[in-house]
Design a protein around this motif. Structure first.
Motif, short mmCIF file in Angstrom:
data_model
loop_
_atom_site.label_atom_id
_atom_site.label_comp_id
_atom_site.label_asym_id
_atom_site.label_seq_id
_atom_site.Cartn_x
_atom_site.Cartn_y
_atom_site.Cartn_z
N ARG A 190 0.84 -1.19 0.00
CA ARG A 190 0.00 0.00 0.00
C ARG A 190 0.88 1.25 0.00
NH1 ARG A 190 -5.35 0.61 3.70
NH2 ARG A 190 -5.81 -1.24 2.44
N ASN A 191 2.04 1.15 0.56
CA ASN A 191 2.94 2.29 0.57
C ASN A 191 3.36 2.67 -0.85
OD1 ASN A 191 4.66 4.26 2.03
ND2 ASN A 191 6.34 3.07 1.14
N ALA A 192 3.56 1.66 -1.71
CA ALA A 192 3.91 1.94 -3.10
C ALA A 192 2.79 2.69 -3.80
CB ALA A 192 4.23 0.64 -3.83
N LEU A 193 1.54 2.32 -3.48
CA LEU A 193 0.40 3.02 -4.05
C LEU A 193 0.36 4.47 -3.56
CD1 LEU A 193 -2.24 3.03 -5.67
CD2 LEU A 193 -3.40 2.13 -3.63
N HIS A 194 0.59 4.69 -2.26
CA HIS A 194 0.60 6.05 -1.72
C HIS A 194 1.66 6.90 -2.42
CE1 HIS A 194 -2.28 4.75 1.07
NE2 HIS A 194 -1.50 4.37 2.07
N CYS A 195 2.83 6.32 -2.65
CA CYS A 195 3.92 7.08 -3.30
C CYS A 195 3.56 7.43 -4.73
CB CYS A 195 5.21 6.27 -3.27
SG CYS A 195 5.92 6.07 -1.62
N ALA A 196 2.93 6.51 -5.44
CA ALA A 196 2.53 6.77 -6.82
C ALA A 196 1.47 7.87 -6.88
CB ALA A 196 2.02 5.49 -7.47
N VAL A 197 0.51 7.84 -5.95
CA VAL A 197 -0.52 8.87 -5.92
C VAL A 197 0.11 10.23 -5.61
CG1 VAL A 197 -2.55 9.70 -4.69
CG2 VAL A 197 -2.38 7.28 -5.34
N ALA A 198 1.06 10.27 -4.68
CA ALA A 198 1.72 11.53 -4.34
C ALA A 198 2.44 12.11 -5.57
CB ALA A 198 2.71 11.32 -3.20
N ARG A 199 3.06 11.24 -6.34
CA ARG A 199 3.76 11.71 -7.55
C ARG A 199 2.76 12.25 -8.57
NH1 ARG A 199 7.02 7.80 -11.70
NH2 ARG A 199 7.59 9.41 -13.23
N LEU A 200 1.62 11.57 -8.73
CA LEU A 200 0.61 12.04 -9.67
C LEU A 200 0.03 13.37 -9.22
CD1 LEU A 200 -1.20 11.65 -12.13
CD2 LEU A 200 -2.71 10.22 -10.72
N ARG A 201 -0.22 13.53 -7.93
CA ARG A 201 -0.71 14.81 -7.41
C ARG A 201 0.27 15.93 -7.77
NH1 ARG A 201 -2.15 12.40 -2.05
NH2 ARG A 201 -4.42 12.31 -1.91
N ARG A 202 1.56 15.66 -7.62
CA ARG A 202 2.57 16.67 -7.90
C ARG A 202 2.57 17.06 -9.38
NH1 ARG A 202 6.25 14.24 -5.70
NH2 ARG A 202 7.30 13.24 -7.46
N ILE A 203 2.43 16.08 -10.25
CA ILE A 203 2.42 16.36 -11.69
C ILE A 203 1.22 17.23 -12.06
CG2 ILE A 203 2.09 15.28 -13.96
CD1 ILE A 203 3.68 12.88 -12.90
N LEU A 204 0.04 16.88 -11.53
CA LEU A 204 -1.15 17.65 -11.84
C LEU A 204 -1.08 19.04 -11.23
CD1 LEU A 204 -3.94 14.93 -11.42
CD2 LEU A 204 -2.82 15.71 -13.52
N GLY A 205 -0.52 19.14 -10.03
CA GLY A 205 -0.37 20.45 -9.40
C GLY A 205 0.55 21.36 -10.19
N GLU A 206 1.65 20.83 -10.68
CA GLU A 206 2.59 21.63 -11.46
C GLU A 206 1.99 22.06 -12.79
OE1 GLU A 206 5.96 19.11 -11.80
OE2 GLU A 206 6.69 19.49 -9.75
N ALA A 207 1.05 21.27 -13.31
CA ALA A 207 0.39 21.63 -14.57
C ALA A 207 -0.69 22.68 -14.38
CB ALA A 207 -0.22 20.38 -15.21
N GLY A 208 -1.04 22.95 -13.13
CA GLY A 208 -2.05 23.96 -12.86
C GLY A 208 -3.46 23.43 -12.79
N GLY A 209 -3.61 22.14 -12.52
CA GLY A 209 -4.95 21.56 -12.46
C GLY A 209 -5.64 21.85 -11.15
N ARG A 210 -6.05 23.08 -10.95
CA ARG A 210 -6.62 23.49 -9.67
C ARG A 210 -8.02 22.92 -9.44
NH1 ARG A 210 -4.83 29.89 -10.07
NH2 ARG A 210 -2.57 29.52 -10.19
N GLU A 211 -8.73 22.59 -10.52
CA GLU A 211 -10.08 22.07 -10.37
C GLU A 211 -10.11 20.54 -10.32
OE1 GLU A 211 -12.79 23.65 -13.19
OE2 GLU A 211 -12.17 25.72 -12.91
N THR A 212 -8.94 19.95 -10.34
CA THR A 212 -8.84 18.48 -10.29
C THR A 212 -8.03 18.10 -9.07
OG1 THR A 212 -8.92 18.35 -12.70
CG2 THR A 212 -8.10 16.42 -11.51
N GLY A 213 -8.56 17.21 -8.26
CA GLY A 213 -7.85 16.78 -7.06
C GLY A 213 -7.99 15.29 -6.84
N ILE A 214 -7.05 14.73 -6.09
CA ILE A 214 -7.10 13.30 -5.74
C ILE A 214 -7.29 13.21 -4.24
CG2 ILE A 214 -5.90 11.09 -5.79
CD1 ILE A 214 -4.35 12.09 -8.20
#
Length: 331
Positions: free
Chosen positions: A62-86
């Motif tokens: 489950r820790n691997a899943l948490h790390c992957a989600v954190a990385r995806l959040r960072r990618i979307l945040g850097e792209a400016g996806g303010r209306e999209t969240g996980i």
């Protein structure tokens, strides 16, 4: 579009755009994770289900899943996806996304508009725009286990049924030219869906390409015999007969069942193979169609209304593409 707007596409290969420009989401794991979340947009996906859709049968923590989600959040945040969240909870993860940011949601909304339409013209336009949101099979370049998810199969089935509808409505409105490219595109991905190919034959003839439709029938018939060992369904045969016997007052074939007035091709389940006889002989298909053994007899091949052709060489096979050209006066 403001630069902080991020849109997503899963009706085809996974696509992410920021400010209208493609965003490179690197990494197979991240792509699978994002695709799985988008398939179930605004709904919770359990940890175990999300892990399977991301890694398949591999045993991951489950820790691997948490790390992957954190990385995806960072990618979307850097792209400016303010209306999209996980979001995360005991139920698992979910991606929150506005309906107009996801192509699958736009498709569903347009399909509902078609269902609610009071007139065929409005229904046709809604179906046309709905099907134009598709770029290819759902998550076309993703993993097999992700593409076999029930959500993917439901989307693909809805697309197929809406394409049936589009073809039928287009024929009733004499709008075959607009519907044909969409039917052709899907038929290329579904070579054994006979209701779809029956509509393709009729639409192709309706735009004045009857010889091409006859040759296409020959290809479908051979494919069914060679790869499935079956004859064409009644629906396909009726579409073929309509090509050979068009109404005398028009060059286009009758639409629907041969011998009936023009109208939509009735939708039938493609499971009709179960009711068909198997072709004789090996998987290579049936023996070639030949003229009678007596060379003195001349059996006419009747098609295109009053045109009759005779083939005198006993035992000579008659390719369907040659027949199509001869019937139409091309040879």
């Amino acid at each position: 579009m403001p630069s902080n707007d991020v849109t997503f596409g899963l009706l085809g290969a996974l696509e992410v755009r920021a400010g209208g420009l493609p965003l490179d989401v690197r990494g197979t794991v991240i792509n699978h994770l994002l695709g799985a979340l988008l398939l179930h947009a605004n709904a919770w996906v359990s940890h175990s289900r999300l892990a399977f859709l991301t890694w398949g049968e591999a045993d991951v923590s489950r820790n691997a899943l948490h790390c992957a989600v954190a990385r995806l959040r960072r990618i979307l945040g850097e792209a400016g996806g303010r209306e999209t969240g996980i979001e995360h909870s005991g139920a698992g993860y979910r991606i929150t996304i506005a309906p107009d940011r996801l192509d699958a949601a736009r498709f569903a909304a347009l399909a509902r508009r078609a269902d609610e339409a009071d007139d065929p013209e409005t229904r046709f336009e809604a179906l046309l725009h709905a099907l134009r949101t598709w770029r290819g099979p759902v998550l076309a370049e993703s993993s097999e286990w992700l593409r076999m998810d029930p959500a993917v199969l439901a989307l693909e089935r809805d697309r197929l049924e809406r394409t049936y509808e589009l073809g039928d409505v287009a024929l009733g409105l004499d709008r075959a030219t607009l519907a044909l490219p969409l039917v052709e595109h899907l038929a290329a991905h579904l070579p054994f869906d006979e209701p779809l190919h029956a509509r393709l034959l009729t639409l192709t003839a309706a735009v004045g390409r009857r010889a091409e439709a006859l040759r296409a029938y020959g290809r479908v018939r051979r494919r069914l015999a060679d790869e499935l060992g079956v004859d064409p369904s009644d629906m396909l045969r009726e579409a073929h007969l309509a090509l050979l016997n068009p109404p005398s007052n028009t060059s286009a074939p009758a639409v629907g069942v041969a011998g009936t007035p023009a109208g939509p091709v009735p939708a039938q389940p493609s499971a009709g193979h179960a009711r068909r006889r198997r072709t004789s002989g090996p998987r290579s298909g049936r023996p070639p169609r030949t003229v009678p053994a007596d060379p003195r007899s001349e059996t006419p091949l009747v098609g295109a209304g009053v045109l009759a052709l005779s083939f005198k060489d006993a035992g000579r096979s008659l390719p369907l593409d040659q027949i199509a050209d001869a019937v139409l006066g091309q040879r």
